[in-house]
Design an enzyme around this catalytic site. Structure first.
Site, PDB file in Angstrom:
ATOM      1  N   GLU A  68      -3.448 -19.571  -9.500  1.00 37.10           N
ATOM      2  CA  GLU A  68      -3.272 -18.126  -9.438  1.00 37.10           C
ATOM      3  C   GLU A  68      -4.553 -17.427  -9.848  1.00 37.10           C
ATOM      4  OE1 GLU A  68       1.503 -17.644 -10.416  1.00 37.10           O
ATOM      5  OE2 GLU A  68       0.023 -16.960 -11.897  1.00 37.10           O
ATOM      6  N   CYS A  69      -5.042 -16.542  -9.009  1.00 35.37           N
ATOM      7  CA  CYS A  69      -6.156 -15.655  -9.306  1.00 35.37           C
ATOM      8  C   CYS A  69      -7.395 -16.419  -9.738  1.00 35.37           C
ATOM      9  CB  CYS A  69      -5.732 -14.619 -10.338  1.00 35.37           C
ATOM     10  SG  CYS A  69      -6.881 -13.245 -10.450  1.00 35.37           S
ATOM     11  N   ALA A  70      -7.633 -16.564 -11.030  1.00 28.91           N
ATOM     12  CA  ALA A  70      -8.789 -17.324 -11.495  1.00 28.91           C
ATOM     13  C   ALA A  70      -8.755 -18.743 -10.953  1.00 28.91           C
ATOM     14  CB  ALA A  70      -8.825 -17.346 -13.019  1.00 28.91           C
TER      15      ALA A  70
END
Length: 547
Positions: free
Chosen positions: A432-434
């Site tokens: 997720e994201c990072a």
């Protein structure tokens, strides 16, 4: 089962009033008196719970009526607060600010009603005197179901100023439970996505929390606040249980809740997903802020939670300052990860979970759900560990700040290769994201893991908001057509190459597909809370066994 933990909600008329200062200070001050304090944060925020964890020695937990659904707020609260003598819930933005266009859904007031908790209003009194009574009266009378039971005055200039404020509030009927004088802000540095996480500041963060505790102890009536917390009625809700959730014993989110206001009962992923009515303003109290034109800024992803506690994490020794050498995504009061990542025992596959300063954002319930689904959770630090935990069969990489640590992450070539090899073997990988950025070929020119044919870069644009999403196809987290709620918060962009299918279909802020699915990899900017979809943990764990 009845839950009777004493509890307070710390709210404010707006962001920047001092909620984080007061809430964190109260947590630390009561913990210093020997109380077991359960820390909570309204909304999707990952950073404030890291400071809450330092204040209490327990994992900071989020209460988000949008991500998890109103029906799970009280059970999740009861789960986190089990066995505690007090729970302090820090609000988000202004008391009545929630998901945009959703009638107060996911606001601090909504959560306070779901918890039947008294509200303490933190008011920035720096530019007013008698007018404070009108402001407090308005907030106390706006919604009869929200019990504004006390005020803490912040940034009070002098004894005379305090006297004028108290005289005015005597007429409002809302007691003053604390006064904090105007002083230099306790040093909590900020950057592009808000406060710097506690896991990155080590001794400085410990000192800041201690200072907050002293300021609150000196300026607030702790006995009166504790008595107020004990006035909260019992909750009839059974505590959320990860094993029961994995087995399907808790209701699916979205069943509706009259307290949520208009539009709260039908929030299908095919419909427009509301952006949160704001986002974090660097240097503010940690609550979200709106864009300059008053509309929500557009998000692209948000790092995940720093829920570590003082002490050891992931098998690493604590430093001299009492902080772990790195903060993993779970801590006291939550699931304790496997130390060092030994091979799974009794047929339990090892799921490696990224932690450390670069990946501080994760909800504690994720690790608990993985464990309940049959996995052994092993926390590792991509900045320091050159290999995945021994026996790793699956990988979860949450949010954080890889853009800040791009040079160090890139320099750890052995681990980048290990991640790429694991993904190439078809093992389940959820990012997720990072985590998404870490799986790309490069980030701002720095080589990353190369799992995805994509490049990532920092931009000047903030992408932000709640999202309703539909799984475009089958993946290790969800079957095609599965609806999921999420939140985006980032200032990066990913330019995809070829070879991967999208993860989600999202209609707001414009119709689009988002993320990547290829073989066992599911990577997306969308931060999700698995308590609302525990099947994701079960599906990933099962894939660990079959891949």
């Amino acid at each position: 089962m009845v839950t009777s933990v004493p509890r307070l909600v710390v709210a404010a008329p707006s962001s920047g009033s001092g909620k984080t200062t007061v809430a964190t200070g109260l947590m630390a001050a009561f913990a210093a008196r020997g109380l077991a304090v359960s820390p909570h944060k309204v909304g999707p925020d990952y950073i404030d719970p890291g400071y809450h964890a330092l204040a209490t020695g327990r994992v900071g937990r989020n209460l988000d009526a949008y991500l998890c659904g109103p029906e799970l707020v009280a059970p999740l609260f009861a789960h986190g607060a089990r066995g505690c003598g007090l729970a302090v819930v820090e609000g988000v933005m202004g008391l009545f600010d929630g998901a945009a266009g959703q009638g107060g859904l996911a606001s601090t007031a909504h959560v306070a009603k779901l918890l039947r908790a008294p509200v303490v209003l933190v008011v920035d009194a720096s530019s007013q005197s008698r007018s404070v009574a009108a402001l407090v009266h308005g907030f106390a009378s706006w919604d009869p179901q929200v019990r504004v039971a006390g005020v803490i005055l912040n940034k009070v200039a002098s004894d005379r100023h305090e006297e004028l404020l108290r005289e005015a509030l005597d007429e409002s009927g809302v007691p003053v439970l604390g006064v904090l004088r105007r002083a230099e802000r306790v040093h909590t540095p900020s950057r592009h996505l808000g406060l710097v996480p506690a896991a990155e500041r080590h001794g400085e963060a410990v000192a800041a929390v201690a200072e907050l505790a002293e300021r609150v102890r000196a300026g607030c009536d702790l006995d009166a606040l504790l008595a107020l917390a004990r006035s909260a009625p019992a909750l009839p809700d059974a505590p959320w249980d990860p094993a029961a959730a994995v087995a399907g014993a808790f209701p699916a989110p979205g069943a509706g809740d009259p307290a949520a206001g208009p539009g709260a009962q039908d929030r299908g992923a095919a419909g427009p997903g509301p952006a949160h009515a704001g986002e974090r303003r660097p240097g503010a109290d940690g609550g979200p802020c709106t864009a300059a034109d008053g509309r929500p800024a557009r998000t692209e992803g948000r790092p995940a939670a720093g829920g570590g506690r003082p002490g050891s994490a992931g098998g690493r020794p604590a430093g001299a300052d009492g902080l772990p050498a790195y903060a993993g995504p779970a801590g006291a009061g939550g699931y304790q990860p496997v130390a060092g990542g030994r091979p799974g025992s009794a047929g339990r596959p090892v799921v490696a979970v990224a932690g450390g300063p670069a990946f501080t954002f994760s909800y504690a319930e994720h690790a608990e759900l993985l464990a309940a689904a049959g996995a052994e959770v092993a926390v590792f630090d991509p900045l320091r560990d050159e290999a995945l935990p021994e026996g790793t069969r699956g990988l979860v990489i949450g949010g954080g700040f890889p853009e800040v640590y791009a040079t160090e992450l890139s320099a750890n070539e052995p681990l980048r290769k290990a991640v790429a090899d694991l993904a190439a073997a078809g093992a389940p990988v959820a990012a997720e994201c990072a985590g998404l950025l870490y799986l790309t070929r490069e980030l701002d020119g720095h080589p990353m893991c190369g799992v995805l044919d994509a490049t990532a870069r920092m931009t000047g644009r903030l992408t932000l908001g709640y999202r309703d999403a539909v799984a475009v196809g089958d993946s290790v987290l969800a079957a095609a057509g599965t609806r999921m709620r999420g939140h985006e918060f980032h200032r990066t962009a990913v330019e995809p190459g070829a070879g991967a299918a999208p993860a989600w279909g999202v209609r707001t802020p414009r119709p689009r597909t988002e993320g990547f699915v290829q073989r066992g990899v599911h990577a997306s900017y969308l931060h999700t809370h698995w308590a609302s979809a525990p099947g994701a943990a079960r599906r990933l764990t099962e894939r660990c066994v079959t891949s």
